[in-house]
Motif scaffolding. Structure first.
Motif, PDB file in Angstrom:
ATOM      1  N   MET A 160      52.127  44.441  80.705  1.00  0.00           N
ATOM      2  CA  MET A 160      53.265  43.401  81.087  1.00  0.00           C
ATOM      3  C   MET A 160      53.962  42.666  79.941  1.00  0.00           C
ATOM      4  O   MET A 160      55.160  42.921  79.573  1.00  0.00           O
ATOM      5  CB  MET A 160      52.806  42.355  81.995  1.00  0.00           C
ATOM      6  CG  MET A 160      53.318  42.745  83.703  1.00  0.00           C
ATOM      7  SD  MET A 160      54.931  43.071  83.920  1.00  0.00           S
ATOM      8  CE  MET A 160      55.626  41.432  84.268  1.00  0.00           C
ATOM      9  N   ALA A 161      52.933  42.262  79.124  1.00  0.00           N
ATOM     10  CA  ALA A 161      53.442  41.404  77.968  1.00  0.00           C
ATOM     11  C   ALA A 161      54.115  42.308  76.800  1.00  0.00           C
ATOM     12  O   ALA A 161      54.888  42.133  76.260  1.00  0.00           O
ATOM     13  CB  ALA A 161      52.075  40.778  77.420  1.00  0.00           C
ATOM     14  N   GLU A 162      53.448  43.385  76.886  1.00  0.00           N
ATOM     15  CA  GLU A 162      53.968  44.535  76.000  1.00  0.00           C
ATOM     16  C   GLU A 162      55.366  45.064  76.335  1.00  0.00           C
ATOM     17  O   GLU A 162      56.354  44.977  75.510  1.00  0.00           O
ATOM     18  CB  GLU A 162      53.253  45.824  75.942  1.00  0.00           C
ATOM     19  CG  GLU A 162      53.141  46.698  74.538  1.00  0.00           C
ATOM     20  CD  GLU A 162      52.024  47.668  74.374  1.00  0.00           C
ATOM     21  OE1 GLU A 162      52.511  48.780  74.744  1.00  0.00           O
ATOM     22  OE2 GLU A 162      50.680  47.256  74.713  1.00  0.00           O
ATOM     23  N   ALA A 163      55.705  45.186  77.657  1.00  0.00           N
ATOM     24  CA  ALA A 163      56.995  45.489  78.087  1.00  0.00           C
ATOM     25  C   ALA A 163      57.986  44.514  77.879  1.00  0.00           C
ATOM     26  O   ALA A 163      59.072  44.559  77.496  1.00  0.00           O
ATOM     27  CB  ALA A 163      56.757  45.825  79.426  1.00  0.00           C
ATOM     28  N   ALA A 164      57.400  43.293  78.083  1.00  0.00           N
ATOM     29  CA  ALA A 164      58.406  42.079  78.159  1.00  0.00           C
ATOM     30  C   ALA A 164      58.670  42.009  76.582  1.00  0.00           C
ATOM     31  O   ALA A 164      59.913  41.627  75.987  1.00  0.00           O
ATOM     32  CB  ALA A 164      57.600  40.766  78.293  1.00  0.00           C
ATOM     33  N   ALA A 165      57.713  42.104  75.471  1.00  0.00           N
ATOM     34  CA  ALA A 165      58.210  42.220  74.345  1.00  0.00           C
ATOM     35  C   ALA A 165      59.137  43.158  73.758  1.00  0.00           C
ATOM     36  O   ALA A 165      60.204  42.818  72.869  1.00  0.00           O
ATOM     37  CB  ALA A 165      56.776  42.234  73.340  1.00  0.00           C
ATOM     38  N   LYS A 166      59.044  44.474  74.365  1.00  0.00           N
ATOM     39  CA  LYS A 166      59.877  45.596  74.166  1.00  0.00           C
ATOM     40  C   LYS A 166      61.450  45.152  74.678  1.00  0.00           C
ATOM     41  O   LYS A 166      62.403  45.280  73.959  1.00  0.00           O
ATOM     42  CB  LYS A 166      59.415  46.831  74.743  1.00  0.00           C
ATOM     43  CG  LYS A 166      58.596  47.798  73.971  1.00  0.00           C
ATOM     44  CD  LYS A 166      58.810  49.470  74.386  1.00  0.00           C
ATOM     45  CE  LYS A 166      57.972  49.996  73.463  1.00  0.00           C
ATOM     46  NZ  LYS A 166      56.795  50.774  74.139  1.00  0.00           N
ATOM     47  N   VAL A 167      61.215  44.473  75.819  1.00  0.00           N
ATOM     48  CA  VAL A 167      62.588  44.042  76.274  1.00  0.00           C
ATOM     49  C   VAL A 167      63.446  43.056  75.332  1.00  0.00           C
ATOM     50  O   VAL A 167      64.586  43.161  75.034  1.00  0.00           O
ATOM     51  CB  VAL A 167      62.534  43.636  77.618  1.00  0.00           C
ATOM     52  CG1 VAL A 167      63.749  42.964  78.100  1.00  0.00           C
ATOM     53  CG2 VAL A 167      62.127  44.653  78.694  1.00  0.00           C
ATOM     54  N   GLU A 168      62.582  42.123  74.984  1.00  0.00           N
ATOM     55  CA  GLU A 168      62.902  41.420  74.124  1.00  0.00           C
ATOM     56  C   GLU A 168      63.499  41.975  72.516  1.00  0.00           C
ATOM     57  O   GLU A 168      64.620  41.455  72.192  1.00  0.00           O
ATOM     58  CB  GLU A 168      62.048  40.012  73.709  1.00  0.00           C
ATOM     59  CG  GLU A 168      62.344  38.982  72.848  1.00  0.00           C
ATOM     60  CD  GLU A 168      63.411  37.892  73.456  1.00  0.00           C
ATOM     61  OE1 GLU A 168      64.021  37.518  72.506  1.00  0.00           O
ATOM     62  OE2 GLU A 168      63.809  38.261  74.529  1.00  0.00           O
ATOM     63  N   ASP A 169      62.888  42.899  72.241  1.00  0.00           N
ATOM     64  CA  ASP A 169      63.152  43.401  71.210  1.00  0.00           C
ATOM     65  C   ASP A 169      64.498  44.164  71.225  1.00  0.00           C
ATOM     66  O   ASP A 169      65.461  43.989  70.325  1.00  0.00           O
ATOM     67  CB  ASP A 169      61.961  44.655  70.930  1.00  0.00           C
ATOM     68  CG  ASP A 169      61.374  44.493  69.634  1.00  0.00           C
ATOM     69  OD1 ASP A 169      61.426  43.315  69.240  1.00  0.00           O
ATOM     70  OD2 ASP A 169      60.763  45.486  68.783  1.00  0.00           O
ATOM     71  N   VAL A 170      64.762  44.899  72.335  1.00  0.00           N
ATOM     72  CA  VAL A 170      66.077  45.663  72.417  1.00  0.00           C
ATOM     73  C   VAL A 170      66.853  44.682  72.569  1.00  0.00           C
ATOM     74  O   VAL A 170      68.203  44.629  72.106  1.00  0.00           O
ATOM     75  CB  VAL A 170      65.704  46.419  73.691  1.00  0.00           C
ATOM     76  CG1 VAL A 170      67.266  47.071  74.012  1.00  0.00           C
ATOM     77  CG2 VAL A 170      64.844  47.659  73.650  1.00  0.00           C
ATOM     78  N   ARG A 171      66.873  43.650  73.415  1.00  0.00           N
ATOM     79  CA  ARG A 171      67.801  42.426  73.637  1.00  0.00           C
ATOM     80  C   ARG A 171      68.454  41.984  72.334  1.00  0.00           C
ATOM     81  O   ARG A 171      69.453  41.783  71.782  1.00  0.00           O
ATOM     82  CB  ARG A 171      67.108  41.243  74.371  1.00  0.00           C
ATOM     83  CG  ARG A 171      68.308  40.421  75.210  1.00  0.00           C
ATOM     84  CD  ARG A 171      67.760  39.278  75.877  1.00  0.00           C
ATOM     85  NE  ARG A 171      66.938  38.441  74.724  1.00  0.00           N
ATOM     86  CZ  ARG A 171      67.762  37.684  73.872  1.00  0.00           C
ATOM     87  NH1 ARG A 171      68.775  37.631  73.730  1.00  0.00           N
ATOM     88  NH2 ARG A 171      66.712  36.964  72.789  1.00  0.00           N
ATOM     89  N   LYS A 172      67.463  41.641  71.564  1.00  0.00           N
ATOM     90  CA  LYS A 172      67.561  41.211  69.999  1.00  0.00           C
ATOM     91  C   LYS A 172      68.345  42.129  69.414  1.00  0.00           C
ATOM     92  O   LYS A 172      69.549  41.689  68.660  1.00  0.00           O
ATOM     93  CB  LYS A 172      66.512  40.940  69.246  1.00  0.00           C
ATOM     94  CG  LYS A 172      65.946  39.521  69.302  1.00  0.00           C
ATOM     95  CD  LYS A 172      64.930  39.135  68.305  1.00  0.00           C
ATOM     96  CE  LYS A 172      64.312  37.964  68.633  1.00  0.00           C
ATOM     97  NZ  LYS A 172      62.593  37.751  68.464  1.00  0.00           N
TER      98      LYS A 172
END
Ligand SMILES: [Zn+2]
Length: 150
Positions: free
Chosen positions: A1-13
């Motif tokens: 979950m945390a990893e996926a959330a970090a990925k989403v945040e990355d793409v968003r950035k």
């Protein structure tokens, strides 16, 4: 979950970074049509932009002293959004090779100090106050001579 959330945040950035670059390039193109060339040392201020034409030779390699000034004054790194030529500039045939865009709001205190520093050092810049509705933010300071279309 945390990893996926970090990925989403990355793409968003990354996405907001791209939006910002597009907004900044658009604003620069509009301003150039309105203003044309300024004499060396000239200073122009309007509601949408402040432009200083610089006093001496400018090269992007002088970025170090601007970064040092900003870091010492505000305790954080100079927020460079685009350094030199970006993909968006290639696409729109804008020459941005000898310039950089910093994400500092031209109406704030940081910008005021930064612009004083640039003028004191004869470094050309354009500060854009305009925001483009629905396209990221837009307001920024372009350091270097205005980019022209090729
Ligand atoms: Zn720029």
């Amino acid at each position: 979950m945390a990893e996926a959330a970090a990925k989403v945040e990355d793409v968003r950035k990354q996405m907001s970074g791209a939006d910002t670059q597009v907004a900044q390039a658009l604003i620069e193109m509009q301003a150039d049509k309105q203003l044309g060339k300024l004499r060396r040392g000239a200073f122009v201020r309007s509601t949408s932009l402040i432009r200083y034409a610089g006093a001496g030779p400018w090269a992007l390699s002088q970025v170090g002293k601007i970064q040092t000034f900003f870091q010492q004054k505000f305790g954080r790194p100079l927020p460079i959004a685009v350094f030199g030529q970006g993909a968006i500039h290639n696409q729109w045939h804008l020459d941005h090779r000898n310039a950089m865009d910093v994400s500092v709001n031209p109406n704030g205190q940081e910008a005021a100090a930064l612009m004083d520093f640039l003028r004191a050092n004869g470094i050309p810049f354009s500060a854009f106050r305009t925001a483009i509705p629905n396209v990221a933010t837009g307001p920024h300071i372009h350091i270097g001579l205005p980019s022209h279309r090729y």
